[in-house]
Design a protein around this motif. Structure first.
Motif, mmCIF file in Angstrom:
data_model
loop_
_atom_site.group_PDB
_atom_site.id
_atom_site.type_symbol
_atom_site.label_atom_id
_atom_site.label_comp_id
_atom_site.label_asym_id
_atom_site.label_seq_id
_atom_site.Cartn_x
_atom_site.Cartn_y
_atom_site.Cartn_z
ATOM 1 N N LEU A 10 0.835 -1.199 0.000
ATOM 2 C CA LEU A 10 0.000 0.000 0.000
ATOM 3 C C LEU A 10 0.867 1.245 0.000
ATOM 4 C CD1 LEU A 10 -3.079 0.104 0.035
ATOM 5 C CD2 LEU A 10 -2.966 0.669 2.432
ATOM 6 N N MET A 111 -3.021 -4.977 -5.676
ATOM 7 C CA MET A 111 -4.193 -4.237 -6.114
ATOM 8 C C MET A 111 -3.770 -3.434 -7.348
ATOM 9 S SD MET A 111 -6.367 -4.533 -3.275
ATOM 10 C CE MET A 111 -7.230 -3.024 -2.762
ATOM 11 N N SER A 115 -5.990 1.718 -2.727
ATOM 12 C CA SER A 115 -7.351 1.574 -2.188
ATOM 13 C C SER A 115 -7.695 2.730 -1.249
ATOM 14 C CB SER A 115 -7.491 0.240 -1.458
ATOM 15 O OG SER A 115 -6.613 0.209 -0.357
ATOM 16 N N MET A 116 -6.716 3.584 -0.946
ATOM 17 C CA MET A 116 -6.967 4.700 -0.032
ATOM 18 C C MET A 116 -7.351 5.953 -0.817
ATOM 19 S SD MET A 116 -6.408 3.281 2.880
ATOM 20 C CE MET A 116 -5.987 4.496 4.137
ATOM 21 N N THR A 117 -8.379 5.824 -1.646
ATOM 22 C CA THR A 117 -8.825 7.002 -2.377
ATOM 23 C C THR A 117 -9.491 7.946 -1.397
ATOM 24 O OG1 THR A 117 -10.993 6.107 -2.817
ATOM 25 C CG2 THR A 117 -9.282 5.616 -4.418
ATOM 26 N N GLY A 119 -12.352 8.749 -1.284
ATOM 27 C CA GLY A 119 -13.709 8.312 -0.994
ATOM 28 C C GLY A 119 -14.742 8.871 -1.935
ATOM 29 N N MET A 120 -14.371 9.918 -2.658
ATOM 30 C CA MET A 120 -15.352 10.574 -3.519
ATOM 31 C C MET A 120 -15.420 9.956 -4.911
ATOM 32 S SD MET A 120 -16.854 12.555 -1.593
ATOM 33 C CE MET A 120 -16.481 12.598 0.161
ATOM 34 N N ILE A 121 -14.503 9.017 -5.173
ATOM 35 C CA ILE A 121 -14.524 8.304 -6.449
ATOM 36 C C ILE A 121 -14.531 6.801 -6.161
ATOM 37 C CG2 ILE A 121 -13.361 10.132 -7.770
ATOM 38 C CD1 ILE A 121 -10.774 8.433 -7.475
ATOM 39 N N PRO A 122 -14.935 6.031 -7.148
ATOM 40 C CA PRO A 122 -14.898 4.577 -6.929
ATOM 41 C C PRO A 122 -13.452 4.110 -6.739
ATOM 42 C CG PRO A 122 -16.213 5.141 -8.869
ATOM 43 C CD PRO A 122 -15.492 6.383 -8.464
ATOM 44 N N PRO A 123 -13.217 3.128 -5.902
ATOM 45 C CA PRO A 123 -11.853 2.598 -5.735
ATOM 46 C C PRO A 123 -11.353 2.061 -7.073
ATOM 47 C CG PRO A 123 -13.365 1.678 -4.094
ATOM 48 C CD PRO A 123 -14.202 2.409 -5.082
ATOM 49 N N ASP A 125 -9.361 -0.457 -7.574
ATOM 50 C CA ASP A 125 -9.413 -1.921 -7.559
ATOM 51 C C ASP A 125 -10.716 -2.338 -6.889
ATOM 52 O OD1 ASP A 125 -7.068 -4.398 -7.526
ATOM 53 O OD2 ASP A 125 -8.956 -4.727 -6.469
ATOM 54 N N THR A 126 -11.379 -3.329 -7.463
ATOM 55 C CA THR A 126 -12.664 -3.738 -6.889
ATOM 56 C C THR A 126 -12.489 -4.387 -5.522
ATOM 57 O OG1 THR A 126 -12.576 -5.853 -8.048
ATOM 58 C CG2 THR A 126 -13.697 -4.028 -9.161
ATOM 59 N N GLY A 127 -11.270 -4.834 -5.198
ATOM 60 C CA GLY A 127 -10.912 -5.101 -3.801
ATOM 61 C C GLY A 127 -11.184 -6.471 -3.235
ATOM 62 N N GLU A 128 -11.910 -7.325 -3.951
ATOM 63 C CA GLU A 128 -12.283 -8.606 -3.332
ATOM 64 C C GLU A 128 -11.115 -9.562 -3.176
ATOM 65 O OE1 GLU A 128 -13.064 -7.643 -6.343
ATOM 66 O OE2 GLU A 128 -13.518 -9.296 -7.711
ATOM 67 N N LYS A 130 -8.160 -8.540 -2.008
ATOM 68 C CA LYS A 130 -7.264 -8.004 -0.984
ATOM 69 C C LYS A 130 -7.062 -9.042 0.123
ATOM 70 C CE LYS A 130 -6.560 -4.247 2.284
ATOM 71 N NZ LYS A 130 -5.119 -4.069 2.114
ATOM 72 N N ARG B 233 -13.850 -11.883 2.134
ATOM 73 C CA ARG B 233 -14.549 -10.760 1.497
ATOM 74 C C ARG B 233 -15.548 -11.272 0.474
ATOM 75 N NH1 ARG B 233 -11.837 -5.911 2.445
ATOM 76 N NH2 ARG B 233 -9.793 -6.239 3.399
ATOM 77 N N ASN B 234 -16.694 -10.607 0.380
ATOM 78 C CA ASN B 234 -17.646 -10.927 -0.679
ATOM 79 C C ASN B 234 -17.233 -10.197 -1.970
ATOM 80 O OD1 ASN B 234 -18.544 -8.247 -0.542
ATOM 81 N ND2 ASN B 234 -20.143 -8.760 0.947
ATOM 82 N N ALA B 237 -16.231 -6.721 -2.022
ATOM 83 C CA ALA B 237 -14.939 -6.507 -1.348
ATOM 84 C C ALA B 237 -15.087 -6.211 0.145
ATOM 85 C CB ALA B 237 -14.119 -5.415 -2.022
ATOM 86 N N THR B 289 -19.566 3.085 -8.051
ATOM 87 C CA THR B 289 -19.966 3.820 -6.852
ATOM 88 C C THR B 289 -18.736 4.273 -6.058
ATOM 89 O OG1 THR B 289 -21.957 2.462 -6.763
ATOM 90 C CG2 THR B 289 -21.346 3.624 -4.735
ATOM 91 N N ALA B 290 -18.773 5.509 -5.581
ATOM 92 C CA ALA B 290 -17.640 6.055 -4.822
ATOM 93 C C ALA B 290 -17.411 5.243 -3.541
ATOM 94 C CB ALA B 290 -17.889 7.520 -4.477
ATOM 95 N N LEU B 291 -16.168 5.190 -3.127
ATOM 96 C CA LEU B 291 -15.812 4.399 -1.945
ATOM 97 C C LEU B 291 -16.616 4.817 -0.719
ATOM 98 C CD1 LEU B 291 -14.000 2.320 -0.524
ATOM 99 C CD2 LEU B 291 -12.326 4.138 -0.158
ATOM 100 N N LYS B 292 -16.756 6.114 -0.522
ATOM 101 C CA LYS B 292 -17.469 6.613 0.654
ATOM 102 C C LYS B 292 -18.922 6.137 0.641
ATOM 103 C CE LYS B 292 -18.114 10.956 3.182
ATOM 104 N NZ LYS B 292 -17.628 10.459 4.479
ATOM 105 N N ARG B 302 -14.197 -0.404 3.978
ATOM 106 C CA ARG B 302 -13.941 -1.536 3.097
ATOM 107 C C ARG B 302 -12.646 -2.246 3.459
ATOM 108 N NH1 ARG B 302 -13.122 -1.945 -3.511
ATOM 109 N NH2 ARG B 302 -10.991 -1.315 -3.046
#
Lengths: 425, 425
Positions: A10, A111, A115-117, A119-123, A125-128, A130, B233-234, B237, B289-292, B302
């Motif tokens: 990270l 990733m 993943s530490m965006t 928050g105002m945008i989609p991450p 990486d979809t993250g599953e 991780k 994780r599902n 994520a 969708t945004a992370l937040k 997440r």
């Protein structure tokens, strides 16, 4: 990667993200500029595109050949066939450029973005995946004949003679739902979530540029004896892949699998052709069949995998053997007899699937995602034509899907997927 | 099992086969006589029904509770919902008697019958798991409310008040294809072929007595840190199962999962109720969708899995917290807030699935095979009602399938699955 390792990555990733933002890759996730990837590497250093040799359960991305072909078969696959939506050669080229560093990261078990965006945008990486390791992920890219028929790409003159839709075979009952495609992504890993995550993130990064035509998840359960992987069994319980070329033998692979210089279009040298067939296996019918009949159908013994009348899986098939009454020991209508009676070899790399039941009949929707690699799809066609109408196995299976793809040669550091196809345009 | 081990088991099995033939189990594979299994055991010794403690990666069959509930979650599941075709109480009882020793063998990683048949009959075991080990296979049997509505079984008076179809929930879009069933078999294992093999062989042994209504394969990728399994994780994520009761805590399990004496019909004491929901997850929408917003949807972060505003996954959710403006820190419409705001707990034991694409839309047919165990399905219903229309997660998921089953208590050596239900009739 462990949590500890995850934290380390990270940290690295944060600086990578800054770097990517500067190149414009950060915002759209796709826009490596027309200056080409080489420039990015020179400017920012090579490290973010390296295979990470410190990662456990790691398949190498760079090399003479793409991963996922000679790679030891993994436990899981997520196979996706895509339709291309972009309309120009340059956009197509940029698609593969964009995918290249993402594939490196995915195969490193990283990733694909921080993943530490905010928050105002989609991450990114979809993250599953991780917390999961690289799981021996391999990613193999190929292109289908339909891509060359799209005039807007101006690739017509680059189309290899070998890359054409397979002929109609007797007994084919193909469903358009599982047939064809402009691009394939074969993601194989020892974890189903890692394989799916790879395809999902590659397709998502190409949002609006490609769409899913069909996909299939599958599995391969490889028995291990004394740390040595055995030939896996398909859902008919027969070993699948016994006659395969030895993937560690350069001679075998060069004869059967890898396109040699001059054998196809130059951009395919060191590449391979992939045939994909979605084969439904009628388990209920098979399970009502006597063992002897099952063995006569395959031409092999179920337990040992040996040719009929022999003891060991790897004894020669020797289809000319006759018993004292003058009958063939391995039945002439058996799958192995017919496959062996033509002078053609392929590298099978198949996965089983069990996707619930068929609504209409209540029987299992299960079978084989047959995948084979060969330097020319005609090798497959020869075998399939020999099986033809008389293969006893036809009573128990139905081919529902079909596709053929030209899988690019391997990628050198500083290059990108499919570069040879585009660079001389 | 290794080949060496396989040979050993094969030797043992041959004598078992002779034994089984003498009891009539050999021929039909099903016909344990009306004298009951107890008689067989007394006559031929207990050994062929034992848990084999020498097997690696082995889950115990016998015990106070069925396996597959408190068992550490495995990597794969094959879940099957069956319709019963037999027409009498005795045939139904014999079905479960017949399944009992088969389940023991399957969980021992054994073939369910000798594979060295004379060849003139179908092999007893479908064989695709040969060479694989027990893979921590668990098999859990349950019965649905519809079974009690079939008057021919005379079970009406035995129906627990708790066992009834779930109410219609807001936003439900249930498809009969994935709904209901008279019997469920939940096979979980660390290998997909082992899980599928278990269901296939149990259903096959009951050929003509049951048919498949629906089935679903799934997976669970469990990160391991320092040899300790983490919450998986599902496909969104987010960690799934953080609030679970501690499966090793008898207190937790007795409070939440295991039916205590007097709480339901006596035959269900030490059993548990299973709720199954096939939940499609709209990955493409989620991924935009945004992370937040994602975190506000779940009410958790997440990356860490911690409640919003906290650092550690296992910190208390504490939904009453407010920020300095007086707003709830964990949004009132979040999944976790709503789930936590009712006094009900369940044991989640969910698996992800990715079954190709939806023909109609080209989007992923992927999501969650939600499975929860509780001493009363009302615990689930309370939570689901609280989620109701306002759960933000509803925008991203659609419930497509639903079923509820009464899972019997564990089986004691010399008994059989569901004996308490039948023995006092």
């Amino acid at each position: 990667m462990t949590e500890t390792k995850g934290e380390k990555i990270l940290d690295k990733k944060f600086s990578r993200r800054q770097m990517l933002k500067m190149t414009g890759l950060g915002a759209a996730g796709v826009a490596i500029g027309a200056t080409g990837l080489g420039g990015v590497i020179k400017t920012f250093g090579m490290d973010f595109l390296d295979d990470d040799s410190t990662v456990t359960n790691k398949v190498t991305f760079y090399g003479k050949h793409q991963s996922g072909i000679a790679t030891d078969v993994q436990k899981n696959i997520y196979f996706a066939s895509l339709i291309v939506l972009v309309k120009s050669k340059q956009e197509l080229q940029e698609l593969f450029k964009m995918w290249t560093p993402l594939a490196v990261r995915l195969m490193n078990g990283e990733m694909i973005g921080d993943s530490m965006t905010n928050g105002m945008i989609p991450p990114k990486d979809t993250g599953e995946a991780k917390g999961l390791d690289a799981a021996n992920l391999s990613i193999t890219f190929g292109i289908g004949p339909s891509l060359f028929e799209k005039k807007e790409f101006g690739l017509t003159s680059k189309k290899p003679a070998q890359l054409k839709d397979l002929p109609h075979f007797p007994k084919d009952q193909l469903d358009d739902t599982y047939t064809g495609g402009d691009i394939c992504i074969q993601a194989c890993a020892d974890d189903p979530q890692v394989a799916f995550h790879a395809v999902r993130n590659l397709v998502r990064a190409a949002s609006g540029k490609v769409s899913l035509k069909w996909s299939q998840a599958g599995f391969n359960s490889v028995p291990v004896v004394n740390n040595k992987k055995q030939t896996p069994r398909n859902l008919f319980a027969f070993k699948d892949g016994t006659e395969n070329p030895i993937t560690s033998s350069q001679k075998d692979m060069n004869e059967v699998v890898w396109v040699q210089s001059g054998e196809s279009k130059n951009w395919m040298t060191d590449g391979s052709y992939l045939v994909a067939r979605r084969i439904q296996m009628h388990l209920e019918t098979w399970d009502r069949t006597a063992l002897k009949e099952q063995e006569n159908t395959f031409g092999r013994h179920r337990d040992s995998g040996a040719p009929i009348g022999k003891k060991d899986e790897f004894e020669a098939m020797d289809i000319d053997r006759k018993d004292d009454k003058g009958n063939f020991v391995v039945p002439e209508t058996s799958h192995a007899f017919l496959a062996k009676s033509v002078d053609a070899r392929i590298l099978r790399r198949a996965f089983s699937y069990s996707s619930g039941i068929m609504d209409s009949t209540g029987s299992y929707d299960a079978g084989l995602l047959f995948l084979s690699f060969q330097k020319n799809p005609d090798q497959f066609t020869k075998i399939q034509n020999s099986l033809g109408r008389i293969d006893k196995l036809n009573e128990y299976i139905t081919h529902r899907g079909s596709a053929v793809f030209a899988c690019f040669p391997g990628i050198q550091k500083g290059s990108y997927i499919g570069e040879a196809l585009f660079k001389t345009l």
